[in-house]
Scaffold this active site. Structure first.
Site, mmCIF file in Angstrom:
data_model
loop_
_atom_site.group_PDB
_atom_site.id
_atom_site.type_symbol
_atom_site.label_atom_id
_atom_site.label_comp_id
_atom_site.label_asym_id
_atom_site.label_seq_id
_atom_site.Cartn_x
_atom_site.Cartn_y
_atom_site.Cartn_z
ATOM 1 N N LYS A 159 0.830 -1.200 0.000
ATOM 2 C CA LYS A 159 0.000 0.000 0.000
ATOM 3 C C LYS A 159 0.865 1.250 0.000
ATOM 4 C CE LYS A 159 -4.478 -1.433 1.339
ATOM 5 N NZ LYS A 159 -4.263 -2.661 2.109
HETATM 6 N N1 GLU Z 1 -8.306 -6.978 4.150
HETATM 7 C C1 GLU Z 1 -7.501 -7.796 3.289
HETATM 8 C C2 GLU Z 1 -6.573 -6.931 2.460
HETATM 9 O O1 GLU Z 1 -6.768 -5.725 2.357
HETATM 10 C C3 GLU Z 1 -8.337 -8.661 2.377
HETATM 11 C C4 GLU Z 1 -9.012 -9.725 3.122
HETATM 12 C C5 GLU Z 1 -9.910 -10.660 2.334
HETATM 13 O O2 GLU Z 1 -10.287 -10.337 1.198
HETATM 14 O O3 GLU Z 1 -10.247 -11.711 2.874
HETATM 15 O O4 GLU Z 1 -5.621 -7.457 1.901
#
Ligand code: GLU
Length: 269
Positions: free
Chosen positions: A228
């Site tokens: 990110k």
């Molecule tokens: N919150 C996770 C991420 O941003 C994704 C989780 C999911 O899709 O199970 O990588």
């Protein structure tokens, strides 16, 4: 078959092109099957989650032309429900540090190692906060992924509630996907290794197992996955569509056009 899908970003930074391409695919899989598409903000970690990132992520998803059904769910608001699920599971407190786990497993540095079970029979521990682990009994699970085929794995005793009093990703994601009726989970390939744990929790909590599609990550020029913090390298929806084999170079695309071309059964990266 229920093909309701979701995208579940963690608001720890701006979405990069890889995150956005995964969101686009998740939307295409759901909408091409006439199913609902939901959005969930995975803001469990108070240290890393920021409201301004959440707002920026929603704006970027809208700018891409994606839409979703129902309200945006914030995981942090579902803590009581996560607690309630925790109470239905066989667990034990665990005081181990990461270093102790690595040492007990005699594993080299780096990489995640299966928990060796040190605290399983321990009645009390040092006076510091404990995590709560699932007593998984070395259960074996199977599931099928659209892109990766049949998978089988033995599940170790993993953390359900962190020692800093935060529900774990695996617990929250399992409960929230089930409670919002998700029938198909489309997400990045880096999460394929977490799926056996979620499938075991579904079995223990009496939930149906959804179908899965773990899609390729966008790699940076150095061949490594984007983070990110890399921000958006500026790739356009056209680039995303081309990289998914859904558009010709230079063609101008809209989500609706891609939807008309997308075949959930036949699509391959
Ligand atoms: N919150 C996770 C991420 O941003 C994704 C989780 C999911 O899709 O199970 O990588």
């Amino acid at each position: 078959m229920n093909a309701d899908g979701r995208y579940a970003p963690s608001p720890s930074g701006p979405l990069h092109v890889g995150n956005l391409r995964t969101a686009l695919l998740a939307w295409l899989f759901a909408r091409s099957q006439g199913a609902k598409f939901r959005l969930r903000i995975e803001d469990l970690d108070p240290q890393r989650s920021r409201l301004e990132h959440e707002a920026g992520q929603l704006a970027d998803l809208r700018a891409l032309g994606l839409d979703w059904d129902g309200p945006v769910v914030r995981q942090s608001e579902r803590r009581e429900r996560h607690r309630q699920a925790l109470e239905q599971l066989p667990t034990y407190p665990c005081w181990c540090t990461r270093a102790e786990i690595r040492e007990a497993a005699r594993a080299p540095h780096g990489g995640e190692v299966p928990y060796p079970g040190t605290c399983r029979r321990r009645k009390d521990g040092p006076g510091r906060p404990a995590a709560i682990r699932l007593d998984a009994q070395r259960a074996s699970v199977r599931f099928t992924d659209r892109l990766h085929g049949h998978k089988e794995a033995t599940v170790d005793d993993f953390v359900l509630w962190r020692k800093d009093d935060v529900p774990s990703y695996n617990l929250a994601v399992t409960v929230d996907d089930a409670d919002t009726g998700i029938g198909e989970v489309v997400r990045g390939e880096d999460l394929l290794q977490t799926t056996p744990r979620q499938v075991l929790l579904q079995r223990l909590l009496g939930f149906e197992t959804p179908s899965y599609a773990h899609v390729p990550l966008v790699l940076g020029a150095d061949g490594r996955r984007l983070a990110k913090r890399d921000g958006d390298p500026g790739a356009s929806p056209q680039w995303m569509a081309e990289s998914l084999g859904l558009a010709e170079p230079g063609e101008s695309v809209t989500p609706e056009l891609l939807l008309s071309r997308f075949d959930p059964l036949g699509w391959r990266p």
